[in-house]
Write a protein that holds these residues in place. Structure first.
Motif, PDB file in Angstrom:
ATOM      1  N   MET A  52       0.862  -1.243   0.036  1.00 16.43           N
ATOM      2  CA  MET A  52      -0.143   0.119   0.287  1.00 16.43           C
ATOM      3  C   MET A  52       0.976   1.185   0.117  1.00 16.43           C
ATOM      4  SD  MET A  52      -3.166  -1.071   2.392  1.00 16.43           S
ATOM      5  CE  MET A  52      -2.638  -0.647   3.836  1.00 16.43           C
ATOM      6  N   ASN A  53       2.027   1.097  -0.603  1.00 17.57           N
ATOM      7  CA  ASN A  53       3.157   2.232  -0.611  1.00 17.57           C
ATOM      8  C   ASN A  53       3.537   2.256  -2.175  1.00 17.57           C
ATOM      9  OD1 ASN A  53       4.920   1.893   2.605  1.00 17.57           O
ATOM     10  ND2 ASN A  53       2.740   1.412   2.047  1.00 17.57           N
ATOM     11  N   TYR A  82      -3.299  18.511  -6.062  1.00 21.49           N
ATOM     12  CA  TYR A  82      -4.350  18.178  -6.618  1.00 21.49           C
ATOM     13  C   TYR A  82      -4.336  17.207  -7.452  1.00 21.49           C
ATOM     14  CZ  TYR A  82      -8.611  19.147  -9.493  1.00 21.49           C
ATOM     15  OH  TYR A  82      -9.755  18.790  -9.886  1.00 21.49           O
ATOM     16  N   GLU A  83      -3.295  17.031  -8.326  1.00 21.46           N
ATOM     17  CA  GLU A  83      -3.123  16.071  -9.298  1.00 21.46           C
ATOM     18  C   GLU A  83      -2.763  14.673  -8.568  1.00 21.46           C
ATOM     19  OE1 GLU A  83       0.037  17.457 -11.612  1.00 21.46           O
ATOM     20  OE2 GLU A  83      -1.239  18.477 -13.014  1.00 21.46           O
ATOM     21  N   VAL A  84      -2.088  14.689  -7.394  1.00 20.91           N
ATOM     22  CA  VAL A  84      -1.920  13.422  -6.647  1.00 20.91           C
ATOM     23  C   VAL A  84      -2.981  12.952  -5.817  1.00 20.91           C
ATOM     24  CG1 VAL A  84      -0.439  12.391  -4.825  1.00 20.91           C
ATOM     25  CG2 VAL A  84       0.668  14.018  -6.488  1.00 20.91           C
ATOM     26  N   LEU A  85      -3.881  13.877  -5.415  1.00 17.98           N
ATOM     27  CA  LEU A  85      -4.786  13.556  -4.409  1.00 17.98           C
ATOM     28  C   LEU A  85      -6.292  13.312  -5.255  1.00 17.98           C
ATOM     29  CD1 LEU A  85      -3.980  15.280  -1.171  1.00 17.98           C
ATOM     30  CD2 LEU A  85      -3.306  12.816  -1.733  1.00 17.98           C
ATOM     31  N   LYS A  86      -6.168  13.734  -6.415  1.00 18.89           N
ATOM     32  CA  LYS A  86      -7.629  13.802  -7.090  1.00 18.89           C
ATOM     33  C   LYS A  86      -8.457  12.416  -7.238  1.00 18.89           C
ATOM     34  CE  LYS A  86      -9.304  15.120 -11.692  1.00 18.89           C
ATOM     35  NZ  LYS A  86      -8.937  15.213 -13.028  1.00 18.89           N
ATOM     36  N   PHE A  98      -6.294   4.717  -5.540  1.00 16.12           N
ATOM     37  CA  PHE A  98      -5.050   5.527  -6.053  1.00 16.12           C
ATOM     38  C   PHE A  98      -4.244   4.805  -7.217  1.00 16.12           C
ATOM     39  CE2 PHE A  98      -0.606   6.604  -5.735  1.00 16.12           C
ATOM     40  CZ  PHE A  98      -0.604   8.086  -5.647  1.00 16.12           C
ATOM     41  N   LYS A  99      -3.991   3.475  -6.911  1.00 11.75           N
ATOM     42  CA  LYS A  99      -3.262   2.665  -7.741  1.00 11.75           C
ATOM     43  C   LYS A  99      -4.167   2.531  -9.174  1.00 11.75           C
ATOM     44  CE  LYS A  99      -0.397  -0.385  -9.488  1.00 11.75           C
ATOM     45  NZ  LYS A  99       0.528   0.211 -10.380  1.00 11.75           N
ATOM     46  N   GLU A 100      -5.417   2.455  -8.892  1.00 16.93           N
ATOM     47  CA  GLU A 100      -6.533   2.000 -10.026  1.00 16.93           C
ATOM     48  C   GLU A 100      -6.085   3.500 -11.186  1.00 16.93           C
ATOM     49  OE1 GLU A 100     -10.900   1.833 -10.720  1.00 16.93           O
ATOM     50  OE2 GLU A 100     -10.064   0.567  -9.526  1.00 16.93           O
ATOM     51  N   GLN A 153      -2.358   3.606 -12.335  1.00 19.57           N
ATOM     52  CA  GLN A 153      -2.101   2.387 -12.951  1.00 19.57           C
ATOM     53  C   GLN A 153      -0.533   1.932 -12.844  1.00 19.57           C
ATOM     54  OE1 GLN A 153      -4.189   2.131 -16.850  1.00 19.57           O
ATOM     55  NE2 GLN A 153      -5.907   2.532 -15.926  1.00 19.57           N
ATOM     56  N   ASP A 154       0.016   1.886 -14.146  1.00 22.97           N
ATOM     57  CA  ASP A 154       1.397   1.598 -14.112  1.00 22.97           C
ATOM     58  C   ASP A 154       2.499   2.640 -13.682  1.00 22.97           C
ATOM     59  OD1 ASP A 154       1.020   2.841 -16.472  1.00 22.97           O
ATOM     60  OD2 ASP A 154       2.243   1.263 -17.371  1.00 22.97           O
ATOM     61  N   GLN A 155       1.721   3.744 -13.405  1.00 24.50           N
ATOM     62  CA  GLN A 155       2.581   5.071 -13.027  1.00 24.50           C
ATOM     63  C   GLN A 155       2.974   5.219 -11.668  1.00 24.50           C
ATOM     64  OE1 GLN A 155       1.300   8.416 -15.515  1.00 24.50           O
ATOM     65  NE2 GLN A 155       0.064   7.158 -16.779  1.00 24.50           N
ATOM     66  N   ALA A 156       2.159   4.118 -10.987  1.00 23.47           N
ATOM     67  CA  ALA A 156       2.345   4.080  -9.516  1.00 23.47           C
ATOM     68  C   ALA A 156       3.129   2.946  -9.181  1.00 23.47           C
ATOM     69  CB  ALA A 156       0.968   4.093  -8.794  1.00 23.47           C
ATOM     70  N   ILE A 157       4.452   2.853  -8.892  1.00 21.41           N
ATOM     71  CA  ILE A 157       5.129   1.760  -8.603  1.00 21.41           C
ATOM     72  C   ILE A 157       5.272   1.260  -7.249  1.00 21.41           C
ATOM     73  CG2 ILE A 157       7.615   0.952  -9.070  1.00 21.41           C
ATOM     74  CD1 ILE A 157       7.813   3.178 -10.926  1.00 21.41           C
ATOM     75  N   ASP A 158       5.163  -0.058  -6.926  1.00 21.22           N
ATOM     76  CA  ASP A 158       5.206  -0.464  -5.538  1.00 21.22           C
ATOM     77  C   ASP A 158       6.453   0.086  -5.048  1.00 21.22           C
ATOM     78  OD1 ASP A 158       6.304  -2.627  -3.581  1.00 21.22           O
ATOM     79  OD2 ASP A 158       4.014  -2.928  -3.851  1.00 21.22           O
ATOM     80  N   LEU A 159       6.411   0.644  -3.956  1.00 22.34           N
ATOM     81  CA  LEU A 159       7.539   1.139  -3.292  1.00 22.34           C
ATOM     82  C   LEU A 159       8.610   0.015  -2.827  1.00 22.34           C
ATOM     83  CD1 LEU A 159       9.055   3.737  -2.011  1.00 22.34           C
ATOM     84  CD2 LEU A 159       7.926   3.203   0.062  1.00 22.34           C
ATOM     85  N   GLN A 160       8.450  -0.943  -2.508  1.00 18.57           N
ATOM     86  CA  GLN A 160       9.118  -2.032  -2.073  1.00 18.57           C
ATOM     87  C   GLN A 160       9.724  -2.564  -3.328  1.00 18.57           C
ATOM     88  OE1 GLN A 160       7.473  -4.783   0.364  1.00 18.57           O
ATOM     89  NE2 GLN A 160       9.079  -6.144   0.466  1.00 18.57           N
ATOM     90  N   LYS A 161       9.151  -2.792  -4.344  1.00 17.06           N
ATOM     91  CA  LYS A 161       9.642  -3.224  -5.329  1.00 17.06           C
ATOM     92  C   LYS A 161      10.653  -2.081  -6.237  1.00 17.06           C
ATOM     93  CE  LYS A 161       6.093  -6.417  -6.617  1.00 17.06           C
ATOM     94  NZ  LYS A 161       4.777  -6.723  -7.842  1.00 17.06           N
TER      95      LYS A 161
END
Length: 157
Positions: free
Chosen positions: A1-2, A18-22, A137-139, A142-150
């Protein structure tokens, strides 16, 4: 969840709230907001400045910042339950450069429901304690949010 956002077609400025939390804004209107270790640029009148080390904003004050065209270059932005007792000495000494910011499921402000770390206008780290909101958020990203651990396994370790 990061998650970490490094480059994206959706976000024109790192870190424009605004863009990040939209995609999750409606889920965040009942929180207070802690902002610390800030460097930012804005042409709008906003409820933060360079006179203090930290700010605690109510939801209405934060909405003013959210609606503005402000780029957070460095900083820690945290949603906390309303009227949370905070250790102000600790908060005023936090740094976006803290190694803990990059660690999976570790929050710089323990009371955080959601924590955003803006790192040098190029990285936006977003951590969630609520899986449903994290999934929204991830939805959206999409692929622009990368799992922090990975990301850490591939790029840092």
């Amino acid at each position: 969840m990061n998650w970490i956002i490094r480059s994206t077609k959706i976000v024109k400025l790192h870190t424009n709230l605004y863009e990040v939390l939209k995609p999750i804004w409606e889920d965040l209107i009942d929180y207070d907001w802690v902002l610390t270790n800030l460097d930012f640029m804005s042409d709008d009148e906003i409820p933060i400045n360079f006179d203090k080390d930290y700010f605690v904003l109510n939801s209405k004050e934060f909405e003013t910042l959210y609606q503005s065209r402000t780029q957070i270059i460095w900083g820690i932005i945290s949603a906390v339950p309303k009227n949370t007792q905070l250790d102000i000495n600790c908060i005023s000494n936090l740094s976006a450069e803290d190694e803990k910011a990059w660690k999976h499921n570790e929050f710089l402000i323990e009371e955080s429901f959601l924590e955003i770390v803006a790192y040098d206008s190029g990285y936006t780290i977003v951590k969630f304690k609520d899986e449903k909101i994290s999934n929204q958020f991830k939805e959206y990203f999409q692929d622009q949010a990368i799992d922090l651990q990975k990301f850490n396994e591939k790029c840092i370790n």
